[in-house]
Design a protein around this motif. Structure first.
Motif, PDB file in Angstrom:
ATOM      1  N   PRO A 237      10.545  -8.591  -7.345  1.00 16.95           N
ATOM      2  CA  PRO A 237      11.993  -8.311  -7.429  1.00 16.95           C
ATOM      3  C   PRO A 237      12.495  -8.059  -8.842  1.00 16.95           C
ATOM      4  N   ASP A 238      11.819  -8.604  -9.835  1.00 16.20           N
ATOM      5  CA  ASP A 238      12.305  -8.482 -11.207  1.00 16.20           C
ATOM      6  C   ASP A 238      11.551  -7.441 -12.021  1.00 16.20           C
ATOM      7  N   ALA A 239      10.610  -6.729 -11.403  1.00 11.92           N
ATOM      8  CA  ALA A 239       9.826  -5.730 -12.136  1.00 11.92           C
ATOM      9  C   ALA A 239      10.680  -4.499 -12.415  1.00 11.92           C
ATOM     10  N   PRO A 240      10.431  -3.798 -13.516  1.00  7.83           N
ATOM     11  CA  PRO A 240      11.138  -2.546 -13.788  1.00  7.83           C
ATOM     12  C   PRO A 240      10.911  -1.538 -12.659  1.00  7.83           C
ATOM     13  N   ARG A 241      11.882  -0.649 -12.471  1.00  2.70           N
ATOM     14  CA  ARG A 241      11.821   0.297 -11.362  1.00  2.70           C
ATOM     15  C   ARG A 241      10.572   1.184 -11.434  1.00  2.70           C
ATOM     16  N   ASP A 242      10.172   1.628 -12.615  1.00  2.00           N
ATOM     17  CA  ASP A 242       9.015   2.501 -12.693  1.00  2.00           C
ATOM     18  C   ASP A 242       7.738   1.791 -12.249  1.00  2.00           C
ATOM     19  N   ARG A 243       7.641   0.496 -12.540  1.00  3.02           N
ATOM     20  CA  ARG A 243       6.467  -0.253 -12.096  1.00  3.02           C
ATOM     21  C   ARG A 243       6.510  -0.506 -10.590  1.00  3.02           C
ATOM     22  N   GLN A 244       7.707  -0.727 -10.075  1.00  3.73           N
ATOM     23  CA  GLN A 244       7.832  -0.882  -8.623  1.00  3.73           C
ATOM     24  C   GLN A 244       7.402   0.395  -7.899  1.00  3.73           C
ATOM     25  N   LEU A 245       7.795   1.548  -8.448  1.00  5.79           N
ATOM     26  CA  LEU A 245       7.418   2.812  -7.820  1.00  5.79           C
ATOM     27  C   LEU A 245       5.913   3.042  -7.898  1.00  5.79           C
ATOM     28  N   ALA A 246       5.297   2.681  -9.014  1.00  6.98           N
ATOM     29  CA  ALA A 246       3.845   2.799  -9.124  1.00  6.98           C
ATOM     30  C   ALA A 246       3.156   1.905  -8.095  1.00  6.98           C
ATOM     31  N   GLU A 247       3.691   0.722  -7.897  1.00 10.98           N
ATOM     32  CA  GLU A 247       3.136  -0.194  -6.894  1.00 10.98           C
ATOM     33  C   GLU A 247       3.325   0.372  -5.488  1.00 10.98           C
ATOM     34  N   LEU A 248       4.462   1.012  -5.233  1.00  8.03           N
ATOM     35  CA  LEU A 248       4.713   1.637  -3.939  1.00  8.03           C
ATOM     36  C   LEU A 248       3.641   2.671  -3.631  1.00  8.03           C
ATOM     37  N   ILE A 249       3.341   3.526  -4.583  1.00 10.28           N
ATOM     38  CA  ILE A 249       2.360   4.585  -4.373  1.00 10.28           C
ATOM     39  C   ILE A 249       0.977   3.994  -4.129  1.00 10.28           C
ATOM     40  N   ARG A 250       0.597   2.998  -4.920  1.00 13.01           N
ATOM     41  CA  ARG A 250      -0.696   2.347  -4.706  1.00 13.01           C
ATOM     42  C   ARG A 250      -0.766   1.716  -3.321  1.00 13.01           C
ATOM     43  N   SER A 251       0.322   1.065  -2.920  1.00 10.45           N
ATOM     44  CA  SER A 251       0.356   0.399  -1.622  1.00 10.45           C
ATOM     45  C   SER A 251       0.187   1.400  -0.489  1.00 10.45           C
ATOM     46  N   GLN A 252       0.891   2.520  -0.591  1.00 11.10           N
ATOM     47  CA  GLN A 252       0.806   3.520   0.473  1.00 11.10           C
ATOM     48  C   GLN A 252      -0.586   4.129   0.559  1.00 11.10           C
ATOM     49  N   ILE A 253      -1.203   4.380  -0.580  1.00 11.52           N
ATOM     50  CA  ILE A 253      -2.570   4.910  -0.574  1.00 11.52           C
ATOM     51  C   ILE A 253      -3.499   3.920   0.129  1.00 11.52           C
ATOM     52  N   GLY A 254      -3.361   2.638  -0.215  1.00  9.87           N
ATOM     53  CA  GLY A 254      -4.215   1.630   0.402  1.00  9.87           C
ATOM     54  C   GLY A 254      -4.023   1.545   1.903  1.00  9.87           C
ATOM     55  N   VAL A 255      -2.789   1.601   2.353  1.00  9.07           N
ATOM     56  CA  VAL A 255      -2.506   1.529   3.790  1.00  9.07           C
ATOM     57  C   VAL A 255      -3.089   2.746   4.507  1.00  9.07           C
ATOM     58  N   MET A 256      -2.952   3.921   3.915  1.00  9.32           N
ATOM     59  CA  MET A 256      -3.482   5.130   4.547  1.00  9.32           C
ATOM     60  C   MET A 256      -5.008   5.108   4.593  1.00  9.32           C
ATOM     61  N   VAL A 257      -5.628   4.655   3.525  1.00 14.26           N
ATOM     62  CA  VAL A 257      -7.094   4.556   3.505  1.00 14.26           C
ATOM     63  C   VAL A 257      -7.581   3.576   4.564  1.00 14.26           C
ATOM     64  N   ASN A 258      -6.958   2.410   4.640  1.00 11.52           N
ATOM     65  CA  ASN A 258      -7.379   1.405   5.618  1.00 11.52           C
ATOM     66  C   ASN A 258      -7.198   1.906   7.047  1.00 11.52           C
ATOM     67  N   ASP A 259      -6.089   2.601   7.290  1.00 11.58           N
ATOM     68  CA  ASP A 259      -5.848   3.149   8.629  1.00 11.58           C
ATOM     69  C   ASP A 259      -6.908   4.190   8.972  1.00 11.58           C
ATOM     70  N   LEU A 260      -7.196   5.075   8.036  1.00 14.86           N
ATOM     71  CA  LEU A 260      -8.194   6.119   8.270  1.00 14.86           C
ATOM     72  C   LEU A 260      -9.568   5.510   8.552  1.00 14.86           C
ATOM     73  N   VAL A 261      -9.947   4.513   7.781  1.00 14.77           N
ATOM     74  CA  VAL A 261     -11.256   3.886   7.975  1.00 14.77           C
ATOM     75  C   VAL A 261     -11.353   3.239   9.349  1.00 14.77           C
ATOM     76  N   ALA A 262     -10.317   2.519   9.742  1.00 14.19           N
ATOM     77  CA  ALA A 262     -10.345   1.842  11.037  1.00 14.19           C
ATOM     78  C   ALA A 262     -10.421   2.839  12.185  1.00 14.19           C
ATOM     79  N   GLN A 263      -9.599   3.890  12.135  1.00 14.90           N
ATOM     80  CA  GLN A 263      -9.609   4.885  13.203  1.00 14.90           C
ATOM     81  C   GLN A 263     -10.932   5.649  13.234  1.00 14.90           C
ATOM     82  N   THR A 264     -11.465   5.976  12.069  1.00 18.39           N
ATOM     83  CA  THR A 264     -12.722   6.720  12.008  1.00 18.39           C
ATOM     84  C   THR A 264     -13.871   5.892  12.551  1.00 18.39           C
TER      85      THR A 264
END
Length: 386
Positions: A237-264
């Motif tokens: 909650p207290d992180a700068p906005r640019d770091r929060q956005l970087a974390e958002l992108i990393r999180s989404q990549i991880g979720v997409m990779v995990n979903d792809l692996v499970a479905q595959t």
């Protein structure tokens, strides 16, 4: 690492178009490792440093270009390949090479060359990737092209699925070295294809926000993003906005990779060989239906707000004009091309027009701008929008 039974085994490669004497191989590398290394050392790969990804000739050092995008795709693809027990080197080679056929200015440049070659079979960047690697980029004394393995060439030709109606470039290459275009490609190629989607779905957010083309509130309201963003704000909650956005992108990549692996993994139950992969009749590397729908919806948002942004469309219009004028100049006065390209110019059509298009397609954004200024006496304006 032990390969899964459905992986592409380098020991069982179908070989190369041109045979290589054993004494000429350098180092204890697998065929796919050599492919990856040949791609990395190629001129065509180096030129990706100055070719458009989203933004044309970006002034800022932090914007992605084709080279940085390809490296990001390769990183994601290799992680997925390792989890699934696939050949990482083949996967990496395919990811690194998948955009080599793009002309300057991205899809705008492709449209310009396709129009210029309308009487000579048109232009397609995917087929041009194969043409570049098999015929144009030729650093070896023994043969044309990089002489990559069948599996790498097949994967580049079919990473988006079977090709039932190849254009002239791919048809010519397939005639010389058949790539079994009507079947599905290896799992390594399928992984590289979806790693491409994962990379640009997420990293283009970063560039779009940096350029001011994406509205942060509209972005964060997207269903694909909203849940991840809420979790990022909860955890940091207290992180700068640019770091929060970087974390958002990393999180989404991880979720997409995990979903792809499970479905595959679910799709691969009962599959015991790479031949079964090619004969499956469907793509086996896939997102879950829920993720696939979410990804499609988010892609529509990105096209509407970023890729089709009015400033992007205006820049693309100018880029098409530059390439059209360049092609026209070389068609009327081939002596304007570099000497080696003049010497190899075919006398008859359609080879003559295709040769000129090969020359233009190999240019970087900045080289195309420089050549246009030299020929027309003016520097094209409005060819960067960030």
């Amino acid at each position: 690492m032990t390969l899964a039974p459905y992986a592409s085994d380098p020991a069982r490669s179908r070989g190369r178009e041109f045979s290589i004497e054993d004494g000429l191989t350098r180092g204890a590398r697998s065929p796919y490792q050599r492919d990856r290394d040949r791609i990395i050392h190629s001129i065509a790969f180096r030129r990706l440093r100055y070719k458009t990804q989203v933004f044309v000739a970006p002034d800022g050092d932090h914007y992605r270009v084709r080279l940085t995008h390809s490296l990001e795709v390769a990183q994601i693809a290799r992680v997925i390949a390792r989890i699934l027990g696939l050949d990482e080197d083949l996967t990496e080679a395919l990811a690194l090479a998948h955009d080599i056929g793009h002309p300057p200015f991205g899809h705008a440049g492709e449209d310009a060359l396709d129009a210029a070659l309308h009487k000579a079979g048109g232009f397609d960047h995917n087929a041009h990737t194969l043409r570049t690697l098999m015929r144009i980029d030729s650093p070896y004394c023994e043969h044309d092209g990089l002489n990559l393995t069948w599996e790498t060439l097949e994967g580049l030709a079919k990473h988006n699925g079977p090709v039932m109606q190849p254009n002239w470039a791919l048809a010519e290459l397939d005639g010389a070295y058949p790539l079994d275009l009507s079947s599905h490609a290896s799992l390594e190629a399928q992984v590289a294809s979806l790693a491409d989607d994962i990379a640009y779905d997420n990293h283009d957010i970063d560039d779009g926000l940096r350029a001011g083309f994406l509205d942060i509130d509209e972005l964060l309201a997207q269903p694909f993003v909203a849940g991840h963003w809420a979790e990022v704000e909860r955890r940091y909650p207290d992180a700068p906005r640019d770091r929060q956005l970087a974390e958002l992108i990393r999180s989404q990549i991880g979720v997409m990779v995990n979903d792809l692996v499970a479905q595959t993994k679910a799709n691969l139950v009962g599959v015991e060989s790479v031949d079964e992969v090619r004969a499956a009749g469907r793509t086996l590397v896939a997102f879950s239906p829920e993720m696939a729908e979410a990804e499609r919806t988010f892609k529509r948002f990105m096209y509407d707000k970023l890729y089709y942004h009015p400033a992007q469309l205006e820049t693309a219009k100018r880029a098409r004009a530059v390439l059209a004028e360049l092609y026209s100049a070389y068609a009327q006065e081939p002596v304007l091309m570099e000497e080696a390209w003049i010497d190899g110019l075919p006398r008859l059509e359609p080879g003559r027009s295709r040769h000129i298009a090969d020359y233009v397609a190999g240019m970087t954004d900045r080289f195309a701008i420089t050549c246009h200024a030299q020929i027309y006496g003016r520097t094209p304006e409005g060819l960067t929008n960030v």
